[in-house]
Design an enzyme around this catalytic site. Structure first.
Site, mmCIF file in Angstrom:
data_model
loop_
_atom_site.group_PDB
_atom_site.id
_atom_site.type_symbol
_atom_site.label_atom_id
_atom_site.label_comp_id
_atom_site.label_asym_id
_atom_site.label_seq_id
_atom_site.Cartn_x
_atom_site.Cartn_y
_atom_site.Cartn_z
ATOM 1 N NE ARG A 73 19.364 106.162 18.692
ATOM 2 C CZ ARG A 73 20.152 105.839 17.646
ATOM 3 N NH1 ARG A 73 19.634 105.738 16.432
ATOM 4 N NH2 ARG A 73 21.431 105.640 17.820
ATOM 5 C CD GLN A 104 31.694 100.759 15.589
ATOM 6 O OE1 GLN A 104 31.056 100.105 14.773
ATOM 7 N NE2 GLN A 104 32.176 100.210 16.685
ATOM 8 C CG HIS A 122 28.803 104.779 12.341
ATOM 9 N ND1 HIS A 122 28.754 103.680 13.172
ATOM 10 C CD2 HIS A 122 29.507 104.383 11.256
ATOM 11 C CE1 HIS A 122 29.383 102.667 12.594
ATOM 12 N NE2 HIS A 122 29.854 103.069 11.424
ATOM 13 C CB CYS A 130 19.204 119.532 3.789
ATOM 14 S SG CYS A 130 17.897 119.500 2.538
ATOM 15 N N GLY A 190 33.889 97.961 23.663
ATOM 16 C CA GLY A 190 32.428 98.061 23.672
ATOM 17 C C GLY A 190 31.790 98.031 22.313
ATOM 18 C CB THR A 191 32.477 97.831 18.993
ATOM 19 O OG1 THR A 191 31.790 97.635 17.747
ATOM 20 C CG2 THR A 191 33.923 97.400 18.857
ATOM 21 C CB ALA A 234 34.235 100.041 28.744
HETATM 22 C C1 BV8 Z 1 28.687 100.938 4.033
HETATM 23 C C2 BV8 Z 1 24.429 105.284 12.901
HETATM 24 C C3 BV8 Z 1 29.141 100.923 1.729
HETATM 25 C C4 BV8 Z 1 22.951 105.343 12.850
HETATM 26 C C5 BV8 Z 1 25.135 102.998 12.406
HETATM 27 C C6 BV8 Z 1 24.583 93.583 3.541
HETATM 28 C C7 BV8 Z 1 23.659 94.481 3.022
HETATM 29 C C8 BV8 Z 1 23.830 95.869 3.132
HETATM 30 C C9 BV8 Z 1 24.939 96.377 3.768
HETATM 31 C C10 BV8 Z 1 25.836 95.457 4.271
HETATM 32 C C11 BV8 Z 1 25.686 94.082 4.169
HETATM 33 N N1 BV8 Z 1 26.741 93.483 4.785
HETATM 34 C C12 BV8 Z 1 27.557 94.419 5.265
HETATM 35 C C13 BV8 Z 1 27.010 95.601 4.937
HETATM 36 C C14 BV8 Z 1 27.551 96.872 5.263
HETATM 37 C C15 BV8 Z 1 26.824 97.403 6.493
HETATM 38 C C16 BV8 Z 1 27.048 96.471 7.658
HETATM 39 O O1 BV8 Z 1 28.158 96.363 8.148
HETATM 40 N N2 BV8 Z 1 25.992 95.764 8.104
HETATM 41 C C17 BV8 Z 1 26.165 94.831 9.189
HETATM 42 C C18 BV8 Z 1 24.999 94.948 10.183
HETATM 43 C C19 BV8 Z 1 26.282 93.434 8.607
HETATM 44 N N3 BV8 Z 1 27.488 98.660 6.718
HETATM 45 C C20 BV8 Z 1 27.002 99.768 6.140
HETATM 46 O O2 BV8 Z 1 25.957 99.829 5.537
HETATM 47 C C21 BV8 Z 1 27.905 100.978 6.304
HETATM 48 N N4 BV8 Z 1 28.063 101.591 5.017
HETATM 49 O O3 BV8 Z 1 29.189 99.857 4.181
HETATM 50 O O4 BV8 Z 1 28.659 101.630 2.832
HETATM 51 C C22 BV8 Z 1 27.986 100.061 1.273
HETATM 52 C C23 BV8 Z 1 26.930 100.672 0.614
HETATM 53 C C24 BV8 Z 1 25.865 99.849 0.177
HETATM 54 C C25 BV8 Z 1 25.852 98.465 0.427
HETATM 55 C C26 BV8 Z 1 26.936 97.884 1.131
HETATM 56 C C27 BV8 Z 1 27.992 98.679 1.556
HETATM 57 C C28 BV8 Z 1 27.267 101.983 7.244
HETATM 58 C C29 BV8 Z 1 27.239 101.405 8.647
HETATM 59 C C30 BV8 Z 1 26.832 102.507 9.623
HETATM 60 C C31 BV8 Z 1 25.429 102.242 10.104
HETATM 61 N N5 BV8 Z 1 25.095 103.229 11.127
HETATM 62 N N6 BV8 Z 1 24.823 103.940 13.303
HETATM 63 C C32 BV8 Z 1 22.351 105.217 14.216
HETATM 64 O O5 BV8 Z 1 23.084 105.089 15.222
HETATM 65 O O6 BV8 Z 1 21.107 105.252 14.253
HETATM 66 S S1 BV8 Z 1 25.658 101.480 12.935
HETATM 67 C C33 BV8 Z 1 25.301 101.206 14.566
HETATM 68 O O7 BV8 Z 1 25.978 99.972 14.864
HETATM 69 C C34 BV8 Z 1 25.880 102.210 15.544
HETATM 70 O O8 BV8 Z 1 26.687 103.218 14.963
HETATM 71 C C35 BV8 Z 1 26.775 101.335 16.406
HETATM 72 O O9 BV8 Z 1 27.806 102.023 16.922
HETATM 73 C C36 BV8 Z 1 27.216 100.362 15.371
HETATM 74 C C37 BV8 Z 1 27.981 99.181 15.822
HETATM 75 O O10 BV8 Z 1 27.310 98.631 16.900
HETATM 76 P P1 BV8 Z 1 28.138 98.604 18.269
HETATM 77 O O11 BV8 Z 1 28.608 99.984 18.569
HETATM 78 O O12 BV8 Z 1 29.159 97.542 18.181
HETATM 79 O O13 BV8 Z 1 27.015 98.274 19.306
HETATM 80 P P2 BV8 Z 1 26.422 96.815 19.621
HETATM 81 O O14 BV8 Z 1 25.190 96.989 20.422
HETATM 82 O O15 BV8 Z 1 26.397 96.017 18.348
HETATM 83 O O16 BV8 Z 1 27.544 96.138 20.545
HETATM 84 C C38 BV8 Z 1 27.756 96.654 21.855
HETATM 85 C C39 BV8 Z 1 28.907 95.835 22.401
HETATM 86 O O17 BV8 Z 1 29.277 96.374 23.661
HETATM 87 C C40 BV8 Z 1 28.560 94.384 22.617
HETATM 88 O O18 BV8 Z 1 29.622 93.583 22.111
HETATM 89 C C41 BV8 Z 1 28.446 94.260 24.144
HETATM 90 O O19 BV8 Z 1 28.897 92.986 24.578
HETATM 91 C C42 BV8 Z 1 29.399 95.332 24.595
HETATM 92 N N7 BV8 Z 1 29.109 95.958 25.882
HETATM 93 C C43 BV8 Z 1 27.893 96.258 26.416
HETATM 94 N N8 BV8 Z 1 28.069 96.908 27.588
HETATM 95 C C44 BV8 Z 1 29.420 97.026 27.774
HETATM 96 C C45 BV8 Z 1 30.081 96.426 26.694
HETATM 97 N N9 BV8 Z 1 31.433 96.384 26.587
HETATM 98 C C46 BV8 Z 1 32.146 96.950 27.585
HETATM 99 N N10 BV8 Z 1 31.581 97.547 28.657
HETATM 100 C C47 BV8 Z 1 30.235 97.599 28.793
HETATM 101 N N11 BV8 Z 1 29.700 98.185 29.878
HETATM 102 ZN ZN ZN Z 2 18.277 121.673 1.750
#
Ligand code: BV8
Ligand code: ZN
Length: 253
Positions: A73, A104, A122, A130, A190-191, A234
């Site tokens: 990536r 994000q 994020h 590390c 875009g999220t 966007a």
């Molecule tokens: C936390 C970094 C406390 C890494 C990312 C059940 C079990 C376990 C956890 C959870 C659970 N339920 C909820 C949770 C919490 C979990 C969560 O929310 N899960 C979701 C999936 C249900 N969150 C976490 O774990 C967070 N930490 O809560 O800690 C905790 C601790 C333990 C247990 C529970 C809670 C940490 C979340 C961070 C994860 N890391 N990324 C990497 O990138 O490799 S998240 C990843 O998704 C990216 O950062 C990304 O940015 C993010 C969100 O996605 P989007 O940016 O929205 O992208 P997506 O593709 O989804 O959407 C794109 C959009 O753009 C679409 O709508 C599309 O229509 C639109 N689009 C496309 N093209 C265009 C456009 N719009 C406009 N113009 C265009 N041209």
């Molecule tokens: Zn170290």
């Protein structure tokens, strides 16, 4: 020919009067730069399940696989440029007296486009951390003999990004929450608004009285709750907003 983008009188009024503005950006902002999103049809996750790669346990289970996925990536991201959406957001930062970009995205494209007033919820793929002692390092370690590279303490390096199940950095989340509560105008751009706690910010802003605008190519979880949904790219909509601001806003810097 892209369809004409019209802004409602309510949004135009807000654009002219707002002092405190927040933009929450997601992978959709980078999609026009050629970076796959997470959940769109050709999204990154299509090929992998998030649990398989973007979690601490996945890294402990198979550090090489996770490191290679991020190296792939990183390489992709180094080859692309910011698109008109990133450029427009960097311009908006200079127009409003108080502005915060809450991203994000981990691809550094906002910074490349000139955004400075931003927090990275994020993390950032260009930084390493590390896995053992949490020491941050920025060199790519591309010449490392081991995969993943090793920290001087002997621990494995990992990308300095927030994985599922990991807490977001307080130094990013806290200012993002505060700015969302104080915002008069909040853009969600875009999220898919599926990932928490980032996805809670539009609701925080709305409940505190902000005018919430969503810019997306499709409807999302928050679409029913926003004040204005601008359906489209966007990279096409944001430049129209910047043009309106430059032509009409008195105190533009
Ligand atoms: C936390 C970094 C406390 C890494 C990312 C059940 C079990 C376990 C956890 C959870 C659970 N339920 C909820 C949770 C919490 C979990 C969560 O929310 N899960 C979701 C999936 C249900 N969150 C976490 O774990 C967070 N930490 O809560 O800690 C905790 C601790 C333990 C247990 C529970 C809670 C940490 C979340 C961070 C994860 N890391 N990324 C990497 O990138 O490799 S998240 C990843 O998704 C990216 O950062 C990304 O940015 C993010 C969100 O996605 P989007 O940016 O929205 O992208 P997506 O593709 O989804 O959407 C794109 C959009 O753009 C679409 O709508 C599309 O229509 C639109 N689009 C496309 N093209 C265009 C456009 N719009 C406009 N113009 C265009 N041209
Ligand atoms: Zn170290």
């Amino acid at each position: 020919m892209p369809k004409r983008i019209s802004l409602s009188p309510a949004l135009e009024e807000k654009l002219l009067s707002a002092k405190k503005v927040v933009i929450l950006s997601g992978a959709g902002v980078s999609s026009e730069s050629g970076i796959s999103t997470f959940r769109d049809k050709d999204g990154l996750w299509e090929k992998f399940k998030p649990e398989d790669l973007a979690t601490p346990s996945a890294f402990q289970r198979n550090p090489q696989l996770v490191w290679e996925w991020y190296a792939y990536r990183r390489k992709k991201i180094q080859s692309v440029k910011p698109n008109p959406a990133h450029v427009a957001i960097a311009k908006m930062e200079k127009i409003f007296p108080e502005f915060l970009l809450v991203t994000q995205n981990i691809d550094n494209l906002h910074q490349k486009a000139g955004s400075r007033k931003l927090v990275e919820l994020h993390g950032n793929i260009n930084r390493n951390k590390c896995f053992t002692c949490e020491k941050i390092s920025s060199d790519s370690k591309s010449d490392s003999k081991t995969v993943p590279p090793l920290c001087p303490c002997g621990g494995y390096l990992r990308p300095d990004v927030v994985w599922f199940g990991e807490l977001l950095p307080e130094k990013a989340l806290e200012p993002a929450q505060r700015a969302s509560i104080e915002a008069e105008l909040f853009f969600s751009v875009g999220t898919s608004a599926l990932v928490y706690p980032a996805a809670s910010l539009p609701f925080l802003a709305k409940e505190a009285g902000a005018f919430v605008v969503e810019i997306n190519t499709g409807e999302t979880e928050i679409s029913p709750a926003v004040d204005e949904l601008l359906l489209g790219k966007a990279g096409e909509i944001l430049p129209v907003i910047v043009k309106f601001l430059k032509q009409n806003r008195k105190n533009k810097k």
